[in-house]
Write an enzyme that holds these catalytic residues in place. Sequence first.
Site, PDB file in Angstrom:
ATOM      1  N   HIS A  61      41.917  45.876  80.906  1.00  8.37           N
ATOM      2  CA  HIS A  61      42.462  44.714  81.602  1.00  8.37           C
ATOM      3  C   HIS A  61      43.051  45.147  82.939  1.00  8.37           C
ATOM      4  O   HIS A  61      43.200  46.347  83.213  1.00  8.37           O
ATOM      5  CB  HIS A  61      43.530  44.016  80.754  1.00  8.37           C
ATOM      6  CG  HIS A  61      44.672  44.889  80.361  1.00  8.37           C
ATOM      7  ND1 HIS A  61      45.631  45.327  81.236  1.00  8.37           N
ATOM      8  CD2 HIS A  61      45.009  45.439  79.171  1.00  8.37           C
ATOM      9  CE1 HIS A  61      46.510  46.077  80.597  1.00  8.37           C
ATOM     10  NE2 HIS A  61      46.148  46.174  79.338  1.00  8.37           N
TER      11      HIS A  61
HETATM   12  P1  TYD Z   1      47.686  45.035  75.505  1.00  8.23           P
HETATM   13  O1  TYD Z   1      48.509  44.967  76.747  1.00  8.23           O
HETATM   14  O2  TYD Z   1      46.315  44.425  75.541  1.00  8.23           O
HETATM   15  O3  TYD Z   1      47.555  46.541  75.017  1.00  8.23           O
HETATM   16  P2  TYD Z   1      46.734  47.778  75.618  1.00  8.23           P
HETATM   17  O4  TYD Z   1      46.623  47.591  77.089  1.00  8.23           O
HETATM   18  O5  TYD Z   1      47.542  48.934  75.238  1.00  8.23           O
HETATM   19  O6  TYD Z   1      45.419  47.846  74.949  1.00  8.23           O
HETATM   20  O7  TYD Z   1      48.535  44.385  74.327  1.00  8.23           O
HETATM   21  C1  TYD Z   1      48.110  44.405  72.984  1.00  8.23           C
HETATM   22  C2  TYD Z   1      48.765  43.245  72.270  1.00  8.23           C
HETATM   23  O8  TYD Z   1      50.184  43.385  72.267  1.00  8.23           O
HETATM   24  C3  TYD Z   1      48.455  41.895  72.914  1.00  8.23           C
HETATM   25  O9  TYD Z   1      48.221  40.958  71.884  1.00  8.23           O
HETATM   26  C4  TYD Z   1      49.714  41.531  73.631  1.00  8.23           C
HETATM   27  C5  TYD Z   1      50.804  42.262  72.881  1.00  8.23           C
HETATM   28  N1  TYD Z   1      51.884  42.725  73.757  1.00  8.23           N
HETATM   29  C6  TYD Z   1      53.121  42.112  73.692  1.00  8.23           C
HETATM   30  O10 TYD Z   1      53.353  41.185  72.905  1.00  8.23           O
HETATM   31  N2  TYD Z   1      54.123  42.559  74.539  1.00  8.23           N
HETATM   32  C7  TYD Z   1      53.914  43.564  75.416  1.00  8.23           C
HETATM   33  O11 TYD Z   1      54.856  43.946  76.170  1.00  8.23           O
HETATM   34  C8  TYD Z   1      52.617  44.174  75.486  1.00  8.23           C
HETATM   35  C9  TYD Z   1      52.334  45.296  76.445  1.00  8.23           C
HETATM   36  C10 TYD Z   1      51.632  43.728  74.636  1.00  8.23           C
END
Ligand code: TYD
Length: 149
Positions: A61
């Site tokens: 992302h």
């Molecule tokens: P994501 O940012 O997509 O993780 P990564 O980049 O590590 O793969 O987040 C994964 C899940 O966690 C998504 O459903 C959103 C949730 N999340 C939160 O609720 N709060 C946060 O601060 C973060 C970073 C993620």
Amino acid sequence: MNKNDIFANSTIKDCRIITLMRNSHENGSLSVVENNGSIPFDIKRVYYLYDIPGDAERGGHAHCENQSLIIAVSGCFTVILNDGKEIATFILNRPYNALYVPAGLWREIKDFSSGSTCLVLTSDTYSEDDYVRNFNEFLSLTAPKRDFK
Ligand code: TYD
């Protein structure tokens, strides 16, 4: 700047490794990140990835406004950043090195070593609206870089 301007102007050249203060003794080491002007933004949120399978890929992302510092507080992993025109790869394996990631870059994190922990310090609280999770959308937001430069 609005979302289109951020993605049109984001550049891999703004990423860098920030070497954190290190206090090392025979009984252990200590590093600090604080809002004292030594990092490019004030920290509003801290999260960390752990229990990560070796074959996992995280990220996938970009952020519209949120800036990050990514630190391998234990173990090792690889961060791949893409500004829509250029790609940079960083191998993080030292707890005193923080990778600064500005807004508007696509990120992928992979090749996690066993037991690694990925600490992320961010400029904003969590908002799903700040994410671009569709790579085709990212490509169209960054198209001006490829068209005119
Ligand atoms: P994501 O940012 O997509 O993780 P990564 O980049 O590590 O793969 O987040 C994964 C899940 O966690 C998504 O459903 C959103 C949730 N999340 C939160 O609720 N709060 C946060 O601060 C973060 C970073 C993620």
